[in-house]
Design a protein around this motif. Structure first.
Motif, mmCIF file in Angstrom:
data_model
loop_
_atom_site.group_PDB
_atom_site.id
_atom_site.type_symbol
_atom_site.label_atom_id
_atom_site.label_comp_id
_atom_site.label_asym_id
_atom_site.label_seq_id
_atom_site.Cartn_x
_atom_site.Cartn_y
_atom_site.Cartn_z
ATOM 1 N N GLY A 239 46.480 41.487 38.992
ATOM 2 C CA GLY A 239 46.502 40.506 37.992
ATOM 3 C C GLY A 239 45.689 39.366 38.106
ATOM 4 O O GLY A 239 44.887 38.945 37.568
ATOM 5 N N PRO A 240 46.050 38.456 39.247
ATOM 6 C CA PRO A 240 45.230 37.282 39.474
ATOM 7 C C PRO A 240 43.814 37.428 39.578
ATOM 8 O O PRO A 240 43.114 36.564 39.086
ATOM 9 C CB PRO A 240 45.800 36.591 40.623
ATOM 10 N N THR A 241 43.370 38.548 40.149
ATOM 11 C CA THR A 241 41.822 38.488 40.473
ATOM 12 C C THR A 241 41.150 38.809 39.109
ATOM 13 O O THR A 241 40.309 38.274 38.481
ATOM 14 C CB THR A 241 41.657 39.859 41.278
ATOM 15 N N ILE A 242 41.767 39.885 38.149
ATOM 16 C CA ILE A 242 41.210 40.002 36.957
ATOM 17 C C ILE A 242 41.166 38.898 36.051
ATOM 18 O O ILE A 242 40.201 38.385 35.347
ATOM 19 C CB ILE A 242 42.108 41.019 36.278
ATOM 20 N N LEU A 243 42.306 37.991 36.056
ATOM 21 C CA LEU A 243 42.377 36.929 35.233
ATOM 22 C C LEU A 243 41.446 36.021 35.412
ATOM 23 O O LEU A 243 40.852 35.317 34.570
ATOM 24 C CB LEU A 243 43.850 36.304 35.180
#
Lengths: 606, 641
Positions: A239-243
């Motif tokens: 999640g955090p990477t993608i965002l």
């Protein structure tokens, strides 16, 4: 018709005008009466503003007289009436042509188009579908068949035709009063199209640059929101990477687009200055003419109306023109698809599969636009009623081979004979009437269970005995027993009220479909890929126990099923390297024996 | 993305709902796009005043021209100032302000999309896995897509309505000095106009609801007839005629319905047109009368004559705005519903905003000593629509599962399709929460362990793995921040996005993915798949190896492999299993496989049937025991004897 062979590149799109005319010609051919009525209405509607300008002039001159006390106000009523009539005509034309007339025409065109697409699909050689660019061509052609497409296209043609007629007719009226005013008109009209052209080009260039960025951004969104990636996103805490990445990409694109928009503001501002000059010149000149007596006050008032009409009209046309050009690209793609070839050419001879030997000699097959052959120089003979296993690694040509045997593809070299009849002479429909296939990617129809099975033999689809008997042979009877509505259950969740089956259940349905056909030759392609051991064993048993003199092929890389076949064909990199029974091949200690040992090693007792 | 239900339309389109949705949008605009919003309001105000202003200018211009007609060129000087005023008004408000408005609207939407879009994606990443597997709830996600643009559109509809309202009021005010009655009539006419637009909208919506399903059917059949994958069966089973007949039937029914609808639309639009023309003619006659009575100058006549058109146009604009405001308000409501969805904790949904899971305090115990324990686990999927259609579908997928895994053990999980293997794996990964029972790691309940910590300790390669079509390195190691590896900031990559290849190499070697890198032009940095330019295509087997490498990158305490050889042919499969035995030497692993030959290598085998563990032991013990495993083993191995 440009007949493109299987290998040739697809021709470039023809020019805009050519497309437009071909489309209009097609439109008129499809529904001559309505098309011509529609075009006439557009034409007429285009003339209304010019008439309005004339009317305003008359109304105002009359009004001046009334004001100066020369006439009673009733003298104006006729002109008001005329004006009302024109407005009503325009409104009625617009509504009628936009709703009822347009709808019928659009429906005719859509139906005709879809029919042609369907017919084309039916007659194209199947090899064409394997072209790498085919998917794109078909996709773009199908875009033209989406519901909104023709509606919008016809609407844009409407605007362009009507708008052009308006501009021209108003210009004529103005020219009749004073040619110099026409110059002002032209100056007013130029900026919008120029502005749009510049904007359009810049936008296009920017979009091209941004394509990869946008694609990646959309892809990241897909990862974050799709079912398929949901597990991994959570397990690997993506999640955090993608965002963070999404943010990076999004703002890059957004800022670039915004900067461009601001630039357009400047360009637009500059061009507006030009329009101001034209407008001021036009009105100023008209005013000058009025004070020196060359123009009546009525003409002056009308001139102001005219300038506004033309300016707005041209802007609208320029805008729609752009969309129209884009849409016509789709139409061009459509025509390209409809011109595509080659189409099937069938011989007339019917084979008799049931008692015929299948002879294959030096058979080769090459996919379109590919350099290496998928099947190379294969030779073998199959007697009627044999159970044949075709085995080999992924990519060895197994599936391609059976597709050629089924008559789906034409050999590139060598020959295939069904009894005495060469594949090139035969009537394919007759061949297919006598064969059945259960492919690895069989279709799961969003219809009832009974229909999914019954499609194996559509003539007998409605005879429930036939369907049930096929289901018993193929194992789908247990699937029906598990469903509250039995064979009447609608499958897949594509439509409301449907239910999804598991992979194993679908496999049985697909096999039952094959049995329904009651064919002399049947092909199973990787029928057990996703099945658990017991289900797999069940399928293999059913296959082996098929009654009668049916010739059957099973393509698989699970060698367990090959063992009990009458013959095993071993493929590698397109060639047939071994041909024999299990025992014969094991004695040879060749490729088959090696594959067998690899698979069997886990199962042998120590 | 229109409303698909006429009842919902009625329910959601009342003014209270619209107001509430607008307020919500406004809060977000205020937070992120304040300047643009205020500027837009100003611009719309100016645009709204334009018609009235223009009427005033034109009136004076024409009057002055009429006065000076034939007076010679000296009279021109008096005309000039009004000329400039006319040009300026027209130009400023039409050309310049429209461009300014477009730019402002764009930025507003961009800001909204940046903020709301991010929230949407963030929410999506936090939702529990069961959400994605339920069609009904997943629809909600799809309806809320592109939230920034939808919210921006609601705002712009309101702005257009505002502009139209200003037009209406100012133009009516200009008519007032001439005749208050005309003002009132023009204002009164607007009400039926708005009502008719809304009625049209409702008719359109309820029609669309019914039509959509039929159109989808027709398109579905058309897809079958023209799709690439279906062609083989179309030909062999000679299905074209049957399907074409079906398609024709659906289309015929559709055509008559569509045609009726258009007829109705036409009849619905005519009264509005009628009213406009009657009112225009009526007002025009009155103006003519005033002109003759010299209560109105010629300039006034022309200007107000045009003014009627402006007024009616603005009235139509108001009607149109109310319609689009209602539609867009519904879209916003879908967005709000989605963003308000609870994130999961415990056995069901509890309301939550930001992720607050206070009970997750512990970290996963490392070093890992005692192992995993599963105690009386029960799990059921949330009910879906099609469950009533099946007789025998059991409610619960897992019914009282208990077992242990000791560190360093390799456990095989076998059973038929549908027995619950994948479900059990997902629970061990923390993707599902059990309905009852618990999973313990070294005695600590999973539900008390921080999610990040848990996800780094338990890793998996799924049977339906996802292909991350990025660079090879990212496909394996996305999510591992590469401080060392990346100073290659560019348009495409933020600098921290590249995982360090050196750290990946280990994982890649274990699964054979490094061989893939060797074949690619840029090694680990090569794009794979079709998303990035220059992406290289990979085979099914190669993607599978990447998925397995991915599982190894986290150095997990429990590694789960779910059918890791499904896409491989026998040779490659044999190769993989050979490797795996070596790789799993000192690792705790759960291997799910149909190929019982691979289960044989495991330290222990768990046999799952209908959601319960029916056998638990080593291969050498289970075969002589003659139970389910022995039966399955005999089944598979008999082919090879």
């Amino acid at each position: 018709m440009v007949s493109v062979t299987v290998d040739e590149a697809i021709p470039d799109r023809p020019s805009f005008l050519k497309n437009l005319f071909r489309f209009l010609a097609w439109m008129i051919r499809t529904d001559p009466t309505r098309a011509i009525v529609l075009l006439t209405l557009h034409f007429t509607a285009g003339l209304v503003p010019a008439a309005m300008v004339w009317t305003v002039r008359g109304l105002f001159d009359r009004g001046l007289d009334v004001y100066q006390g020369n006439l009673a106000f009733t003298a104006m009523l006729a002109w008001i009436g005329l004006w009302a009539g024109l407005t009503l005509t325009d409104a009625v034309i617009r509504i009628w042509s936009r709703t009822v007339l347009l709808e019928r025409l659009k429906q005719e065109m859509e139906d005709r188009l879809l029919e042609q697409l369907q017919r084309k699909t039916r007659t194209l050689k199947l090899e064409v579908f394997e072209r790498t660019d085919f998917h794109d061509v078909l996709g773009r052609a199908q875009e033209a068949a989406t519901p909104g497409f023709f509606l919008n296209l016809l609407g844009e043609i409407n605007t362009v035709i009507t708008g052009s007629i308006t501009a021209i007719s108003v210009a004529v009226v103005v020219w009749m009063w004073n040619p110099l005013l026409l110059l002002a008109l032209i100056l007013v009209s130029l900026p919008p199209p120029i502005s749009r052209m510049i904007q359009g080009k810049n936008t296009y260039l920017l979009k091209r640059e941004q394509t990869q960025l946008e694609r990646l951004r959309a892809y990241l969104e897909r990862i974050a929101t799709s079912r398929e990636a949901a597990k991994e996103t959570r397990v690997f805490s993506l999640g955090p990477t993608i965002l963070g990445w999404w943010d990076h990409l999004y703002w890059r694109v957004a800022n670039q687009t915004y900067t461009q928009q601001k630039n357009h503001l400047l360009v637009g501002g500059f061009l507006s200055a030009m329009t101001l000059i034209g407008l001021a010149a036009g009105i100023g000149w008209s005013a000058r003419e009025v004070v020196t007596g060359g123009l009546s006050a009525g003409q002056f008032a009308a001139m102001m109306v005219a300038l506004r009409e033309v300016s707005e009209g041209v802007d609208r046309v320029a805008g729609r023109f752009f969309y129209l050009a884009n849409r016509l690209l789709n139409i061009a793609d459509l025509f390209i698809y409809l011109d595509l070839g080659p189409e099937r050419v069938d011989g007339g001879v019917s084979p008799e599969i049931e008692n015929s030997e299948l002879t294959v000699r030096n058979l080769s097959f090459r996919y379109p636009q590919s350099e290496r052959s998928a099947v190379k120089n294969v030779t073998f003979t199959i007697s009627p009623g044999e159970r044949v296993a075709v085995v080999g690694a992924n990519g060895s040509g197994k599936t391609t081979l059976v597709k050629v045997l089924l008559g789906l593809f034409e050999p590139s070299g060598g020959e295939v004979r069904y009894g005495a009849i060469d594949a090139r002479e035969l009537d394919r429909d007759a061949l297919w009437d006598q064969s059945a296939a259960v492919f690895h990617d069989y279709t799961r129809f969003a219809f009832t269970l009974g229909e999914n099975i019954g499609f194996g033999r559509t003539e007998k689809m409605n005879l429930s005995q036939e369907v049930e008997s096929a289901a018993r042979l193929g194992g789908a009877d247990s699937v029906a027993a598990n469903l509250a509505r039995g064979y009447g259950t609608v499958l897949t969740t594509e439509f409301d009220g449907g239910t999804e089956l598991s992979g194993g259940e679908w496999q049985r349905v697909a096999i039952s479909r094959g049995f329904m056909r009651n064919a002399a030759m049947i092909v199973l392609d990787e029928p057990t890929a996703s099945l658990d051991p017991r289900a797999e064993a069940d399928v293999i048993r059913r296959f082996l126990s098929m009654a009668g003199g049916r010739t059957a092929f099973v393509v698989s890389h699970r060698l367990g099923s090959a063992r009990f076949c009458d013959r095993i064909l071993v493929m590698r990199e397109g060639r047939l390297i071994e041909n024999g029974t299990h025992d014969e091949l094991m004695t040879e200690k060749g490729e088959y024996a090696k594959m067998w040992d690899l698979q069997a090693q886990w199962y042998l007792e120590d | 993305m229109a409303t698909s239900d006429p009842d919902k339309w009625d329910r959601r389109s009342n003014s209270r709902a619209v107001l509430s949705n607008f307020r919500w949008v406004w809060t977000h605009i205020w937070k992120g796009a304040r300047i643009q919003a205020l500027a837009l309001i100003l611009v719309e105000l100016m645009l709204g005043i334009q018609p009235a202003l223009l009427i005033h200018v034109v009136r004076n211009l024409i009057d002055v021209v009429v006065e000076k007609a034939g007076a010679g060129i000296e009279g021109f000087a008096a005309i000039l100032p009004w000329l400039v005023a006319y040009g300026g008004t027209l130009l400023l408000t039409n050309k310049v302000l429209w461009n300014v408005r477009d730019a402002l609207q764009l930025r507003l939407e961009q800001n909204l999309s940046g903020a709301l879009g991010r929230r949407f994606l963030d929410k999506s990443c936090r939702l529990p896995l069961v959400f994605f597997e339920n069609t009904a709830s997943y629809d909600r996600l799809e309806r809320a897509g592109n939230p920034g643009r939808l919210a921006g559109r609601l705002f712009s509809s309101v702005m257009h309505g505002f502009e139209s309202a200003v037009k209406v009021i100012t133009v009516a005010a200009i008519f007032a000095p001439v005749s208050p009655w005309i003002s009132l009539i023009l204002l009164a006419v607007i009400v039926p106009q708005i009502r008719m637009e809304i009625e049209q909208s409702r008719m359109f919506m309820s029609f669309t609801y019914g039509e959509v399903e039929e159109q989808r059917r027709a398109r579905y059949v058309d897809r079958l007839l023209t799709g690439r994958a279906e062609q083989k069966e179309m030909r062999i089973f000679a299905l074209q005629e049957t399907l074409t007949d079906r398609w024709n039937d659906i289309r015929k029914a559709l055509r008559s319905k569509l045609f009726e609808q258009r007829n109705r639309e036409m009849c619905g639009a005519l009264p509005a047109v009628g009213i406009r023309i009657v009112v225009s003619v009526g007002v025009a006659i009155f103006l003519a009368y005033f002109l003759s009575a010299r209560l109105l100058t010629p300039g006034g006549f022309v200007a107000l004559f045009q003014g009627v058109r402006d007024m009616l146009g603005a009235g139509g604009g108001l009607g149109h705005s109310s319609r689009s405001i209602q539609e867009r308000s519904i879209n916003v409501e879908y967005i709000r519903e989605f963003l308000d969805l609870p994130e999961e904790e415990g056995g069901g949904f509890v309301p939550g905003g930001e992720s607050i899971e206070p009970q997750r305090k512990s970290r996963f115990p490392r070093p890992f000593r005692r192992g995993f324990a599963v105690e009386d686990l029960w799990f059921a999927y949330p009910p879906s629509g099609s469950s009533e259609l099946r007789h025998e579908r059991e409610e619960s997928v897992l019914r009282g599962v208990s077992f242990e895994i000791v560190p360093g053990e390799c456990v095989a999980l076998v059973g038929e399709n549908g027995s619950g293997k994948s479900t059990l794996a997902k629970i061990l990964l923390g993707l599902y929460t059990p309905a009852s029972g618990r999973v313990l790691a070294d005695g600590i309940d999973f539900s008390r362990i921080e999610r990040q910590s848990l996800s780094s300790a338990v890793s998996a390669a799924f049977q339906d793995y996802f292909n991350f079509e990025l660079t090879l390195a990212q496909s394996i190691g996305l999510g591992i921040r590469g401080e060392a590896g990346g100073n290659r900031e560019s348009e495409l990559w933020p600098h921290w996005i590249h995982p360090d290849p050196a750290s990946l190499l280990d994982a890649a070697q274990k699964s054979g993915a490094n061989e893939i890198a060797d074949k690619l032009p840029e090694g680990f940095d090569t794009p794979v798949g079709h998303v990035l330019d220059g992406g290289q295509g990979l085979s099914g087997g190669e993607w599978q190896r990447i998925a397995v490498a991915r599982a190894f990158t986290r150095n997990p305490e429990l590694l789960i492999l779910d059918e890791p050889a499904a896409s491989l042919d026998p040779m490659a499969e044999a190769g993989l299993y050979r490797q795996i035995t070596g790789l799993l030497e000192n690792r705790t692993a759960l291997l799910i496989s149909h190929r019982l030959g691979s289960a044989r290598m495991a330290d222990r085998i768990l046999v799952l049937e209908d959601g319960q563990i029916v056998e638990n032991g080593h291969h050498d013990d289970l075969v002589p025991a003659g139970g389910l495993y022995a039966a399955m083993w005999k089944e598979q191995s008999s082919w090879y004897q």
